[in-house]
Design an enzyme around this catalytic site. Structure first.
Site, PDB file in Angstrom:
ATOM      1  N   HIS A  68       0.849  -1.198   0.000  1.00 51.70           N
ATOM      2  CA  HIS A  68       0.000   0.000   0.000  1.00 51.70           C
ATOM      3  C   HIS A  68       0.880   1.242   0.000  1.00 51.70           C
ATOM      4  CE1 HIS A  68      -2.872   2.848   2.328  1.00 51.70           C
ATOM      5  NE2 HIS A  68      -3.252   2.841   1.077  1.00 51.70           N
ATOM      6  N   HIS A  90      -1.626   1.422   8.036  1.00 49.70           N
ATOM      7  CA  HIS A  90      -3.037   1.534   7.638  1.00 49.70           C
ATOM      8  C   HIS A  90      -3.772   0.210   7.824  1.00 49.70           C
ATOM      9  CE1 HIS A  90      -0.781   4.662   5.288  1.00 49.70           C
ATOM     10  NE2 HIS A  90      -1.596   5.387   6.014  1.00 49.70           N
TER      11      HIS A  90
END
Lengths: 171, 811
Positions: free
Chosen positions: A95, A114
């Site tokens: 990511h 995250h």
């Protein structure tokens, strides 16, 4: 060996396709193209030294790309070795590049930035999270002398335009 | 998707760059779309690529969000080949450079005839002789408008049924809501219209609006400033991801304390706390506990459907404790005493109904409403979504919640507060008034009862998004088959002859003519007769606003596929055709109702709709200048030619005649009886909602091999004990059934799920929650989708466990 491996992938396009895993996002890539780059062949560890569920750190395809090798104790998709239970992944979250950590109790790679979670027992499939690809997988082979070698990758390592662009830097 | 999985082309510095707001959820993250000739690539040095990123060495963590899924290629209509890259915009205040897994795949979806987009509709399609065949716009519109006119003249407007989007983002936005509203409300005048996700044309937020408070009344920054965040029937990590990650988590992690100190001098401030109201332990709760520490997270795991009792118990308690804002109540509200009387419920009664221990109720009240050490009242933001909206009597719950918020002064301009829905899609609504009144007609029941002659499903699919869905599908399919049979007999018929045949089939034989206007063939379209191909942002210019009313222009950077058109221009074609038909017929009055559709572009629709009805000042040019940050509506004016917006609503007056917010009595009254009957009969409560990796309706996802590899079937989360008792393993196919229908899904054992409960994705490919949903609705025909009880049984091993992870989805 390096050259022949590189040509093999180039000519047959078997790199990713032959070792296709259920990793979700990998399925969107055109078959075979993951092997089009010139990956080095690199010995990582010896089969007889691996302990189940204890990751082994290594870097591949260059010194700046942190990876882990895992022996899982039972056959898993994409696994190699006599039990088809050995896999390896980039541990940078695809990511936004934070290092994931392996939680041995749940056998998941987890990213604290995250909160993405990946399953090494399912080709690095994203269990939940915000990445748009699974954990990049290191293609492995077991040599006759019992050493495990990295020979390529499926998926883009975070922070790069190309997986192999920094080989000269690392060499 | 890039053709390579392990490298990407970089945009050169002179790549065409346009703004694109994410197609999907209400957060509306800003993205940049880069497009450049395929034979070119930018260089790795920061100065040599449009991203300005230095790829001569590995990027540090958090420097970028970039993957092969964010790159694609296309050949345009002139035959030129292009690369396209769509990446999150670092300068957008909403997402600050972050992509969710949903928005992050937008480039993989672009219409290039390959991959996901190979399934797109590229021309109108007509069904006849057992097959779908492509048709031109002229033929398709002539047939549609001709049949519409015949029915309008013979039976009046209510013969014309519409299932109609009302949202922003892809398949919506101001241009498209206006054009369809102008056609359907002003032109046709039908009241038999229902919204994309529910069986009538109503608001999901009638109660709060009646109380003088629009549901989007604060800014995302308020989540950074709050002392306490309430997340009520809402799972923000999976459903409003970047609002949660970029604005909520920094508060919970203490990273906004300095900002709070600067904003609120002299006031006690600290890291934020969070309270979840949800029968289910969600992925969001697990993430919040990790980020904030367990001591700062409170999960009120209420019994399903008992939200009203929860808020009434808390209201009663805070009044007793005198933790209310008497000054605010006196100055800015009306009806306080009556609501307190009506809603009165002791904490003990509240606990007995909700199942939440009294101590937890007290703790929630202390965190949220007891004055802080500095003497100031806490700044508490209340955010809610489908747990309430699809809850047990929407109107009553929302009233009870807003009563509590008003009593504690947590709305009306106070920063760090607000009572807001979190939202589903973006918004983008501007339409003439709906002619149907309130409560609106229960359109889906009317269809089942055989009413209506022509059904147009516009950017939505009620087969997957209504209650009692199994029966609805069966009836629509049966009625559509009558029309298909008539078409099959119409060998060699001209368009005019076919209209006669269709008119006979729907007026005399019980048939229903079904049109679907969409990006892809949809189940409701596939049983029908006409499909019209639409466009998405990027293929058209489109304006929408997000959950803090932030309006942006998504700019066109490529053409729609084939001869597909923006929805607003499809509506215009229909309007123009009807205008011509009535003019030819010498009916000036009817012709006038379809005047004003002479639009060349979506900007014409915008100028006719938004600018005439909302704000003349907002132009494409002014929005373009504001990029991905746009302007927060309502627009206050212009400053040096730049639009000035509004951060927080109701700083002085609420949206009532006297400017005072209204308390509304909302006594606890138990479960809606129809739902209670299923609860009494079946063992499992079937909660439902979204799943992180998928957009709600799957409209792209079901064509995306990457998504379907992760979710080949509808998720059904079940707890460990229930799974063991029923012999269910993760990856097994399970059936859920009750008196209304049955549906299937893929079991996933999630240890946090309580006994007697399951959670399923609401609108799956094979599994549809609506098949189990009862006909229970509130006074405004808002469905109680969450009020579903069913039995669960194992169907078998569907081999999903060989390719789908069974690991916990909780961090």
């Amino acid at each position: 060996m390096t050259l022949s491996r590189r040509n093999f992938f180039k000519l047959t396009g078997l790199g990713a396709a032959a070792a296709a895993t259920p990793g979700a996002f990998a399925q969107n890539a055109a078959p075979g193209n993951a092997g089009a780059l010139g990956y080095p062949v690199q010995a990582i560890a010896r089969l007889d030294a691996l302990v189940v569920n204890q990751p082994v750190d290594f870097a591949y395809p260059d010194a700046a790309s942190a990876c882990q090798l895992l022996r899982l104790g039972h056959a898993v998709p994409g696994g190699i070795g006599p039990q088809q239970d050995i896999v390896a992944y980039s541990i940078l979250c695809p990511h936004m590049g934070c290092p994931t950590s392996y939680e041995s109790s749940s056998r998941r790679y987890k990213c604290g930035c995250h909160f993405s979670v990946f399953d090494p027992e399912m080709g690095g499939q994203q269990v939940i999270g915000q990445a748009t690809q699974d954990l990049p997988r290191v293609l492995l082979e077991l040599a006759e002398d019992g050493s495990i070698r990295a020979v390529g990758m499926v998926g883009l390592v975070y922070g790069r335009q190309s997986n192999v662009q920094f080989q000269e830097v690392s060499a | 998707m890039s053709q390579f999985s392990d490298r990407i082309p970089l945009p050169p510095v002179d790549a065409q760059t346009t703004n694109l707001t994410c197609h999907f959820c209400i957060v509306g993250c800003g993205y940049k779309a880069y497009k450049w000739p395929r034979q070119q690539e930018g260089g790795p040095a920061a100065a040599d690529n449009a991203l300005g990123l230095d790829f001569t060495r590995p990027l540090p963590p958090l420097a970028a969000c970039l993957s092969p899924a964010m790159v694609n290629s296309l050949r345009d209509k002139q035959g030129q080949d292009w690369h396209v890259m769509i990446v999150p915009d670092k300068d957008c205040v909403v997402n600050q450079g972050q992509a969710s897994t949903r928005g992050g795949m937008m480039a993989s979806l672009i219409a290039n005839g390959q991959g996901v987009s190979a399934s797109r509709l590229t021309s109108p399609m007509l069904h006849g002789g057992g097959n779908w065949r492509p048709a031109g716009w002229e033929e398709a519109i002539a047939l549609y408008a001709g049949l519409t006119q015949r029915l309008l003249d013979a039976e009046g407007p209510d013969a014309l049924l519409f299932n109609l989007f009302d949202h922003g983002g892809a398949g919506g936005g101001y241009e498209n809501t206006w054009a369809t509203g102008k056609l359907i409300f002003s032109g046709l005048g039908t009241s038999m219209v229902r919204i994309h996700n529910r069986p009538a044309y109503n608001s999901e937020c009638h109660a709060t609006r009646d109380m003088g408070i629009n549901e989007l009344n604060n800014s995302y920054e308020d989540a950074e400033l709050a002392d306490v965040l309430w997340s009520i029937g809402n799972n923000p990590y999976e459903t409003q991801t970047n609002y949660f990650l970029v604005h909520w988590l920094p508060n919970l992690q203490g990273n906004t304390v300095a900002k709070k100190q600067a904003r609120f001098p002299g006031e006690t401030v600290g890291p934020g706390r969070i309270i979840f109201v949800d029968p289910r332990r969600t992925a969001s709760i697990a993430v919040a506990e990790q980020a904030a520490g367990r001591d700062n997270v409170l999960h009120l795991a209420i019994n399903p459907g008992t939200d009203t009792a929860l808020f009434n118990g808390l209201l009663t308690y805070v009044v007793e404790q005198d933790w209310i804002d008497r000054e605010f109540i006196a100055a800015r509200t009306s009806g306080f005493e009556a609501a307190v009387q009506a809603n009165r419920l002791s904490l003990e009664e509240c606990s007995a109904i909700t199942g939440v221990p009294v101590a937890q109720l007290q703790q929630a009240a202390e965190w949220s409403y007891r004055p802080k050490a500095s003497g100031h009242r806490p700044r508490t933001m209340h955010a809610y979504e489908k747990g309430i909206i699809w809850g047990n009597d929407n109107y009553r719950i929302q009233s009870a919640l807003v009563d509590l918020v008003l009593a504690t002064g947590n709305v009306g301009g106070r920063r760090g507060a607000g009572v807001v829905r979190m939202g589903g899609h973006q918004e983008g609504y501007v339409r003439p008034p709906f002619p149907g009144g309130r409560p609106a007609p229960f359109v889906d029941e009317a269809v089942i009862a055989g009413q209506g002659r022509m059904l147009t499903a516009w950017a939505c699919d009620a087969f997957r998004s209504t209650l009692n869905a199994q029966q609805y599908r069966a009836v629509v399919t049966k009625r559509a088959a009558i029309v298909r049979e008539a078409i099959d007999q119409a060998r060699g018929a001209s368009t005019a002859e076919l209209i006669d045949i269709l008119f006979d089939a729907v007026t005399n034989k019980g048939g229903l003519f079904v049109t679907s206007i969409d990006l892809y063939p949809k189940p409701i379209g596939e049983i029908g007769h006409l499909m019209l191909p639409a466009a998405v942002p990027g293929e058209m210019n489109l304006t929408s606003m997000n959950g803090e009313r932030r309006m942006r222009l998504s700019e066109k950077f490529m053409d729609p596929p084939g001869i597909a058109k923006p929805d607003c221009l499809i509506a215009a074609e229909m309007g123009k055709a009807l205008h011509a038909l009535y003019t030819q017929a010498g009916n000036a009055a009817m012709a006038a109702r379809f005047a004003g559709f002479d639009w060349e572009s979506e900007e014409d629709a915008f100028n006719d709709g938004f600018r005439q009805n909302e704000s003349e000042l907002v132009t494409y040019e002014r929005l373009r200048a504001l990029g991905n940050n746009g302007v927060q509506l309502p627009v206050q004016g212009l400053e040096n030619g730049v639009l000035v917006g509004t951060e927080v609503l109701y700083t002085e007056r609420f949206a009532t005649e006297d400017g005072r917010a209204r308390f509304q009595p909302a006594p606890w009254s138990g479960l809606l009886p129809i739902a209670q009957a299923q609860k009494d009969k079946y063992p499992f409560w079937v909660n439902n909602g979204r799943v992180n990796e998928l957009w709600q309706t799957l409209y792209n996802d079901e064509h995306n091999p990457a998504r379907m590899a992760r979710w080949p079937a509808t998720l059904v989360e079940i707890g460990t004990a229930d799974a063991a008792r029923l012999g269910i393993a993760s990856g097994d196919l399970v059936e859920l059934y009750n008196d209304y229908g049955s549906t299937q899904g893929m079991a996933h054992i999630e240890p946090g799920i309580r006994e007697g409960q399951v959670f399923m994705m609401a609108m799956g490919r094979q599994g549809v929650m609506g098949d189990l949903a009862t006909t229970a609705v509130d006074e405004n025909v808002l469905p109680y989708y969450k009020g579903t009880w069913a039995a669960v049984r194992r169907l078998g091993d569907a081999a999903y466990s060989a390719s789908v992870t069974g690991k916990s989805r909780h961090y």
